[in-house]
Design an enzyme around this catalytic site. Structure first.
Site, PDB file in Angstrom:
ATOM      1  N   GLN A  71       0.817  -1.206   0.000  1.00 31.48           N
ATOM      2  CA  GLN A  71       0.000   0.000   0.000  1.00 31.48           C
ATOM      3  C   GLN A  71       0.861   1.271   0.000  1.00 31.48           C
ATOM      4  OE1 GLN A  71      -2.823  -1.768   3.380  1.00 31.48           O
ATOM      5  NE2 GLN A  71      -3.681   0.029   2.409  1.00 31.48           N
ATOM      6  N   HIS A  72       0.198   2.364  -0.300  1.00 34.65           N
ATOM      7  CA  HIS A  72       0.667   3.750  -0.048  1.00 34.65           C
ATOM      8  C   HIS A  72       1.754   4.290  -0.964  1.00 34.65           C
ATOM      9  CE1 HIS A  72      -1.503   2.921   3.620  1.00 34.65           C
ATOM     10  NE2 HIS A  72      -0.559   2.149   4.110  1.00 34.65           N
ATOM     11  N   ASP A 236      -2.546  -4.852  -0.153  1.00 28.88           N
ATOM     12  CA  ASP A 236      -2.181  -6.238   0.184  1.00 28.88           C
ATOM     13  C   ASP A 236      -2.915  -6.768   1.417  1.00 28.88           C
ATOM     14  OD1 ASP A 236      -0.668  -4.620   1.888  1.00 28.88           O
ATOM     15  OD2 ASP A 236       1.256  -5.538   1.383  1.00 28.88           O
TER      16      ASP A 236
END
Ligand code: ADP
Ligand code: 5SP
Length: 471
Positions: A71-72, A236
């Site tokens: 992520q991110h 994820d």
């Protein structure tokens, strides 16, 4: 038999599973490594995805595919579809000051109410603020911002420098909720938050519904046949929840590169303390989550310190007593996100002539890493989330020491499902959902349940060690 594929483009590697869409039975799998570091050129993730596909024997017989991923990460694209600079990953802490500034500007409570999260260095919004301030020329060149899994989905659909349609970028609720400028509660972008971060509004991926198709492959990519239906993908952790079939009452603890604790709930959460991130999940519900930057690699670092292997660290740890004779490891080897200590470093405390042994250091590293996750579990339950079962996944859950010591620290039995790439399995389950219009029910994985008497000394001395160190 109809086959579907799921991908986990995670921090350290890209993994793909190809399964029977009806039963979820594994047919074949593949993987490829990612480069080290907290900034990575996204084109290398694309190369790794193609290598993993090839390692899995190709996609000739695959009907649908979804990509889940770390992520991110900040993927900046220019008008020509070229990557502007290497992506800053979730574990890159250079945007810690930007996080502090963004909180100061509008207040933690406004952030939490508006987008479900309070900025920390991991989130995309803080990376964009860092870009605005540190690399204005790259901010100026940025025409679209995407997440790692969005970028890969876009490339898989045939877009990229040769076909740079930025409006074709798509994402899903779970990953959008980790940006800091999309609200799980309203299901809409907060363009004012994006503008506040980057200084301008740019193209962002369209947020698809959990089983909405992103399109189909067009045959333009060597090794990827035309006509494969592509799903929206996921962050994820949300992918793992889907792969495990996590339901209300389950808390999932992932011991991967990151340590995460999360649960699937039916309402959005807004924790103004910032400890619990109020993310969305991949099924249309919500995924409150606590993340640490230091998990499986703490054990790898301990193996390096002791000049030995992971298995030996586990044997050593299990040969020591609960509490490691008073040795405590604060495992902030990459700084830390929860607690929010981006510039912290690791510490070993409590050493004496009597307790200075490899066994105690090994146990202290496992205990310290798990204590951070136990604090995360407490933070989630303190938000009113009920936990009846703790499930533990990720590479670190393969360690016998992690499995056996975890219940001593959590004070609960710990269920470890059979070793499997649950993020990729979740992505495959989403692909089957997109293909058929129905979320398939797949048989639950075999599990092993670990029990032990709770050992309160471990968390007590860990908390005391935390209080004794100032950062
Ligand atoms: N038996 C083990 N003991 C301790 N750590 C392990 C073991 N097996 C794998 N790992 C660690 O798990 C990590 C990979 O886990 P994974 O969940 O795939 O991470 P990610 O998804 O973040 O890439 C690596 O750091 C690896 O060293
Ligand atoms: O930042 C988070 C969650 O908020 C991490 O969980 C990343 O999504 C990285 O995942 P892994 O590579 O460790 O699986």
């Amino acid at each position: 038999m109809t086959l579907v594929a799921g991908v986990d483009s995670s921090t350290q590697s890209c993994k793909i599973v190809i399964v029977d869409a009806q039963t979820g039975a594994m047919v074949r799998s593949g993987r490829a490594s990612h480069p080290e570091g907290t900034e990575v050129d996204p084109t290398l993730w694309w190369d790794a995805l193609l290598a993993a596909i090839s390692d899995a024997g190709g996609l000739d017989d695959v009907a649908a595919l979804s990509i889940a991923g770390q992520q991110h990460g900040m993927v900046c694209l220019d008008e020509a579809g070229e990557v502007v600079r290497p992506a800053l990953l979730w574990n890159d802490t250079r945007s810690a000051d930007a996080a502090r500034d963004l909180i100061a500007e509008i207040g933690a409570d406004v952030w939490a109410e508006s987008v479900g999260t309070v900025p920390v260095a991991s989130f995309t919004a803080t990376k964009l603020r860092w870009l605005r301030d540190a690399e204005p020329q790259n901010a100026a060149r940025t025409a679209a911002v995407a997440l790692p899994h969005d970028y890969l989905t876009w490339r898989l659909l045939g877009y990229g420098p040769a076909n740079p349609d930025l409006d074709a970028l798509v994402t899903d609720r779970s990953d959008a909720s980790g940006t800091g400028y999309w609200s799980p509660a309203t299901g809409a972008y907060r363009l004012d938050f994006l503008e506040r971060a980057l200084g301008k509004v740019v193209t962002r991926p369209r947020v698809l519904a959990p089983y909405e198709t992103a399109g189909s492959t067009d045959g333009s990519i060597a090794g990827v046949p035309a006509g494969i239906v592509v799903g929206p993908g996921a962050g994820d952790n949300a992918g793992a929840a889907l792969g495990l079939g996590a339901a209300e009452g389950d808390a999932v603890i992932s011991v991967g590169t990151s340590g995460t604790v999360f649960a699937v709930v039916d309402r959005p959460l807004a924790d103004a303390s910032g400890t619990v991130a109020g993310f969305a999940d991949a099924s249309g519900l919500f995924l409150p989550l606590v993340a640490t930057l230091n998990a499986a690699r703490v054990i790898a670092a301990t193996a390096a310190l002791l000049a030995t292997e992971l298995d030996e660290v586990a044997d050593l740890a299990l040969s020591a007593s609960p509490g490691a004779g008073g040795v405590v490891l604060l495992p902030y080897l990459e700084g830390e996100r929860t607690p929010n200590l981006p510039t912290a470093t690791g510490s070993v405390l409590g050493l004496t002539l009597a307790n200075a042994s490899a066994a105690n250091l090994a146990r202290a590293s496992v205990e310290g890493m798990l204590c951070g996750l136990a604090d995360g579990l407490d933070a989630i339950t303190s938000q009113g989330v009920t936990v009846d079962r703790v499930m533990m996944i990720g590479g670190g859950a393969q360690s016998p020491a992690v499995r056996q010591i975890a219940p001593e620290i959590f004070g609960l039995p710990v269920t470890v499902p059979a070793a499997e790439e649950y993020v990729a399995v979740g992505a495959a389950r989403q692909a089957a959902w997109v293909l058929t219009g129905e979320l398939p029910i797949w048989a639950a994985a075999a599990t092993e349940v670990f029990t032990a008497d709770e050992q309160p000394i471990i968390r007590r001395q860990y908390a005391a060690a935390q209080r004794s160190v100032s950062y």
